[in-house]
Write an enzyme that holds these catalytic residues in place. Sequence first.
Site, mmCIF file in Angstrom:
data_model
loop_
_atom_site.group_PDB
_atom_site.id
_atom_site.type_symbol
_atom_site.label_atom_id
_atom_site.label_comp_id
_atom_site.label_asym_id
_atom_site.label_seq_id
_atom_site.Cartn_x
_atom_site.Cartn_y
_atom_site.Cartn_z
ATOM 1 N N ASN A 115 0.825 -1.208 0.000
ATOM 2 C CA ASN A 115 0.000 0.000 0.000
ATOM 3 C C ASN A 115 0.858 1.257 0.000
ATOM 4 O OD1 ASN A 115 -0.198 1.165 3.139
ATOM 5 N ND2 ASN A 115 0.254 -1.006 3.045
ATOM 6 N N HIS A 116 2.130 1.124 0.406
ATOM 7 C CA HIS A 116 3.014 2.282 0.455
ATOM 8 C C HIS A 116 3.483 2.725 -0.936
ATOM 9 C CE1 HIS A 116 2.826 2.345 4.753
ATOM 10 N NE2 HIS A 116 3.108 1.054 4.782
ATOM 11 N N TYR A 141 11.102 2.954 0.343
ATOM 12 C CA TYR A 141 10.482 1.627 0.334
ATOM 13 C C TYR A 141 9.301 1.598 -0.632
ATOM 14 C CZ TYR A 141 7.527 -2.205 2.043
ATOM 15 O OH TYR A 141 6.723 -3.309 2.130
ATOM 16 N N ARG A 188 -6.232 2.617 11.956
ATOM 17 C CA ARG A 188 -5.957 2.656 10.511
ATOM 18 C C ARG A 188 -6.079 1.276 9.895
ATOM 19 N NH1 ARG A 188 -1.218 1.248 7.843
ATOM 20 N NH2 ARG A 188 -1.058 2.049 5.695
#
Length: 257
Positions: A110-111, A134, A172
């Site tokens: 998701n990053h 990353y 989250r």
Amino acid sequence: MTQRILVTGAAGKIGSMLRPRLARPDRTLRLLDVAPLEPSSGEEVVTGSVSDLEVVRAACEGADAVVHLAGRSGEAPWPEILSHNIDGTFTVLEAARLAGVTRVVFASSNHAVGFRPAGEEAPDYAFPRPDTFYGVSKVTGEALGSLYHDRHGMDVVCLRIGTCTPRPPTERSLATWLSPDDCARLVEASLSAPSPGFRVVWGISANTRARFSLAEARALGYEPRDDAERYADEVSPAGELDRTYVGGSFCAVKEAR
């Protein structure tokens, strides 16, 4: 006929959770990691780095598919990200090509889109907005997967994994959680879907609070069964960045040098 699956980064957090869940009587898991591993029944161990083309090519020989999990799992200085995540992913794809392996399942994140506003619906193939080096490495891995599909005809499925933990730790993660069991279901779907081509899919469970499309994942045959909401009373509160961006606290990580 026994199916052989190469799993890179098999000693890592996700690799350790997947090993027992991917085990089948007619399947051999070939485990590759720099860390020592003790094989269970139906497993083979190869010790080495994904940055070493000859090691990875040898590990790919006779494999039906590769599940590529290896790499730094969080932010690190650029040289480490470049070596372990970007060069490592290129090496795995190239080794698979040289060995005739036609399918790779890549653990993206998701990053890769961490700076996307958290309140927006995140579609399949959401445009990259990485939150860290990353995250950049995951975007690059997806791009390499696209290239190896278009140039070499390889099936490459990129999983933008959310929060893959036994339980969601924060508010989250009530949106981003991917349970270990659902992670295995998603990987199985990615391994078994007929001719998937190149795909980028969200790796989350069937979370009540999710704002991520699961259309492409379901098109592969993924049917999530878990929902983070059952743990809602146990999680820690979300911070401001968690409410603002998909990447949450990663969006505050200082550049690592």
